[in-house]
Write a protein that holds these residues in place. Structure first.
Motif, short mmCIF file in Angstrom:
data_model
loop_
_atom_site.label_atom_id
_atom_site.label_comp_id
_atom_site.label_asym_id
_atom_site.label_seq_id
_atom_site.Cartn_x
_atom_site.Cartn_y
_atom_site.Cartn_z
N VAL A 1 32.91 2.92 -18.78
CA VAL A 1 31.92 2.84 -19.86
C VAL A 1 30.71 2.01 -19.42
CG1 VAL A 1 31.51 1.99 -22.20
CG2 VAL A 1 33.60 3.25 -21.69
N LYS A 2 30.94 0.93 -18.69
CA LYS A 2 29.83 0.12 -18.16
C LYS A 2 28.98 0.94 -17.20
CE LYS A 2 32.13 -4.35 -18.40
NZ LYS A 2 32.73 -5.44 -17.62
N ARG A 3 29.62 1.69 -16.33
CA ARG A 3 28.89 2.53 -15.37
C ARG A 3 28.09 3.60 -16.12
NH1 ARG A 3 26.17 2.92 -10.70
NH2 ARG A 3 26.34 5.00 -9.83
N ALA A 4 28.70 4.20 -17.14
CA ALA A 4 28.01 5.21 -17.93
C ALA A 4 26.78 4.61 -18.61
CB ALA A 4 28.95 5.81 -18.97
N ALA A 5 26.90 3.41 -19.14
CA ALA A 5 25.76 2.75 -19.79
C ALA A 5 24.63 2.53 -18.79
CB ALA A 5 26.20 1.43 -20.42
N LEU A 6 24.97 2.12 -17.58
CA LEU A 6 23.96 1.92 -16.55
C LEU A 6 23.29 3.23 -16.18
CD1 LEU A 6 23.56 -0.45 -13.90
CD2 LEU A 6 24.17 1.75 -12.91
N LEU A 7 24.07 4.29 -16.06
CA LEU A 7 23.52 5.60 -15.71
C LEU A 7 22.63 6.14 -16.82
CD1 LEU A 7 26.72 7.15 -14.11
CD2 LEU A 7 24.62 6.47 -12.90
N ILE A 8 23.03 5.94 -18.07
CA ILE A 8 22.21 6.38 -19.20
C ILE A 8 20.87 5.67 -19.18
CG2 ILE A 8 22.01 6.29 -21.72
CD1 ILE A 8 25.10 6.82 -21.75
N SER A 9 20.90 4.37 -18.96
CA SER A 9 19.66 3.59 -18.90
C SER A 9 18.77 4.10 -17.77
CB SER A 9 19.99 2.12 -18.70
OG SER A 9 18.83 1.35 -18.58
N PHE A 10 19.35 4.34 -16.61
CA PHE A 10 18.60 4.87 -15.47
C PHE A 10 17.95 6.20 -15.81
CE2 PHE A 10 18.44 7.66 -11.77
CZ PHE A 10 17.66 6.93 -10.90
#
Length: 67
Positions: free
Chosen positions: A35-44
């Motif tokens: 979920v943390k990785r997904a949040a980072l990818l969404i922001s990117f």
């Protein structure tokens, strides 16, 4: 050597994470990390889309003033 993060790579990874979560193949131990990785990818991806939108709008504006 790690692959440079592009919009396409980020989007593909997001799809994979979403699929893993939907299929319940992510262990509880890894869920928070995913979920943390997904949040980072969404922001990117959001930043890339905003930057592209700004650039396209600038090009259109330049074309309009050049008439």
């Amino acid at each position: 050597m790690s692959e440079a993060l592009t919009y396409e790579n980020a989007y593909r990874e997001l799809q994979e994470i979403a699929e893993e979560i939907e299929m319940e193949t992510v262990s509880v131990d890894l869920l928070a990390e995913k979920v943390k990785r997904a949040a980072l990818l969404i922001s990117f991806c959001q930043q890339k889309l905003r930057a592209t939108e700004t650039e396209v709008n600038n090009i259109i504006r330049q074309m309009d003033t050049g008439k």
